[in-house]
Design an enzyme around this catalytic site. Structure first.
Site, PDB file in Angstrom:
ATOM      1  N   ASP A  18       0.847  -1.182   0.000  1.00  0.00           N
ATOM      2  CA  ASP A  18       0.000   0.000   0.000  1.00  0.00           C
ATOM      3  C   ASP A  18       0.890   1.242   0.000  1.00  0.00           C
ATOM      4  OD1 ASP A  18      -3.234   0.275   0.852  1.00  0.00           O
ATOM      5  OD2 ASP A  18      -2.039   2.085   1.124  1.00  0.00           O
ATOM      6  N   ASP A  24       4.268   1.846  -4.436  1.00  0.00           N
ATOM      7  CA  ASP A  24       3.479   2.682  -5.330  1.00  0.00           C
ATOM      8  C   ASP A  24       3.295   1.905  -6.626  1.00  0.00           C
ATOM      9  OD1 ASP A  24       2.444   4.524  -7.100  1.00  0.00           O
ATOM     10  OD2 ASP A  24       3.963   6.067  -6.722  1.00  0.00           O
ATOM     11  N   VAL A  25       2.047   1.503  -6.932  1.00  0.00           N
ATOM     12  CA  VAL A  25       1.825   0.645  -8.094  1.00  0.00           C
ATOM     13  C   VAL A  25       2.072   1.360  -9.417  1.00  0.00           C
ATOM     14  CG1 VAL A  25       0.225  -0.898  -6.892  1.00  0.00           C
ATOM     15  CG2 VAL A  25      -0.673   1.075  -8.176  1.00  0.00           C
ATOM     16  N   TYR A  30     -13.421   6.041 -15.166  1.00  0.00           N
ATOM     17  CA  TYR A  30     -13.381   4.896 -14.263  1.00  0.00           C
ATOM     18  C   TYR A  30     -13.854   3.630 -14.969  1.00  0.00           C
ATOM     19  CZ  TYR A  30     -14.134   2.096 -10.055  1.00  0.00           C
ATOM     20  OH  TYR A  30     -14.092   1.103  -9.097  1.00  0.00           O
ATOM     21  N   THR A  65     -17.173   1.997   1.126  1.00  0.00           N
ATOM     22  CA  THR A  65     -15.748   2.113   1.446  1.00  0.00           C
ATOM     23  C   THR A  65     -15.415   3.571   1.757  1.00  0.00           C
ATOM     24  OG1 THR A  65     -15.168   2.508  -0.862  1.00  0.00           O
ATOM     25  CG2 THR A  65     -15.177   0.200  -0.108  1.00  0.00           C
TER      26      THR A  65
END
Length: 269
Positions: free
Chosen positions: A48, A67-68, A163, A198
């Protein structure tokens, strides 16, 4: 009477001895998934941007910052996590960000940012994890990848152009990955949640002109009349990741309160 033994481990501990890595695992769906896998016997590490405090769950979780959007960061995180776990059997690609608006409302930089996180983030993490997953599969261990997709990837939703495009790519990527790696013993599936309660959705609601009305609208578009919980999505991810679902690959499992497939008449009619 002859005592018989089930060929499958008890469902409550079917992940015993397996090692799992969850991206975006410090909160929301990722945190719920990490805790559920750990409760069912897996050793679990979380990647994360801010792993934060992972204490207080059902089982200990290992946390690593990554960091993806940065390949070196992802590779370092995967290397550290797999070394600590002693291998890798399950990868949950959950890290992602949202976006609102029509195709006109986000500039090129925002399109690049969201696609970089939601699509290329999966590419980078999977690329780093595959050698570890293959090694386990080669010696007969269960190897599985589960991607977090969305109802937005399979249904047209208003004000979600960017998105939706990113999650549509995740859906197609899941199918392609499943085809590429099935003969290596690595299963690949995805979940397609509806609107999940969430922190990200909470922030969207807080930013609305009328948060209560916006929440009511989101709840009303799901046939169950409520938002999906993070725990419900985690349970679906756990099913797809489980060795008990060894014949399931290339599948998108809807966790959307019936939003994708049901067409209800208005109440009272």
């Amino acid at each position: 009477m002859t005592e018989t033994t089930s060929p499958h481990p008890a469902a409550s501990q079917e992940f015993a001895g397996l090692k799992a890595l969850v991206t975006g695992g410090a909160s929301g769906i990722g945190r719920a998934t990490a805790e559920l896998l750990a409760a069912r016997g897996a050793r679990v590490a979380v990647l994360d941007l801010d792993p934060g405090d992972l204490d207080g769950g059902s089982r200990p979780l290992l946390g690593y910052r990554a960091d993806v959007t940065d390949d070196a960061s992802v590779r370092a995180g995967v290397t550290a996590a797999t070394a600590a776990l002693g291998g890798l059997d399950i990868l949950v690609n959950n890290a992602g960000i949202g976006a609102r608006g029509t195709v006109e409302d986000n500039d090129d930089d925002e399109w690049r940012r969201v696609l970089d996180v939601n699509v290329l983030g999966i590419v980078r993490t999977t690329r780093a994890a595959l050698p570890h997953l293959r090694r386990g599969a080669e010696v007969g261990r269960s190897a599985a990848i589960v991607n977090t997709c969305s109802i937005a990837g399979t249904a047209g939703l208003p004000q979600r152009a960017l998105y939706s495009a990113s999650k549509g790519a995740v859906y197609s990527l899941t199918l392609a990955m499943a085809a590429d790696h099935v003969r290596e013993g690595v299963r690949v599936n995805c979940v397609t949640p509806g609107t999940v309660d969430t922190p990200w959705v909470g922030r969207l609601l807080d930013a609305a002109d009328d948060p209560a009305a916006e929440r009511a609208a989101l709840e009303a578009r799901q046939p169950t009349g409520r938002l999906v919980s993070a725990d419900e999505v985690a349970a679906a991810i756990a099913y797809l990741a489980s060795p008990l679902s060894g014949a399931t690959t290339g599948t998108a499992l809807a966790v959307d309160g019936g939003m994708q497939g049901l067409r209800l008449r208005p109440a009272g009619r």
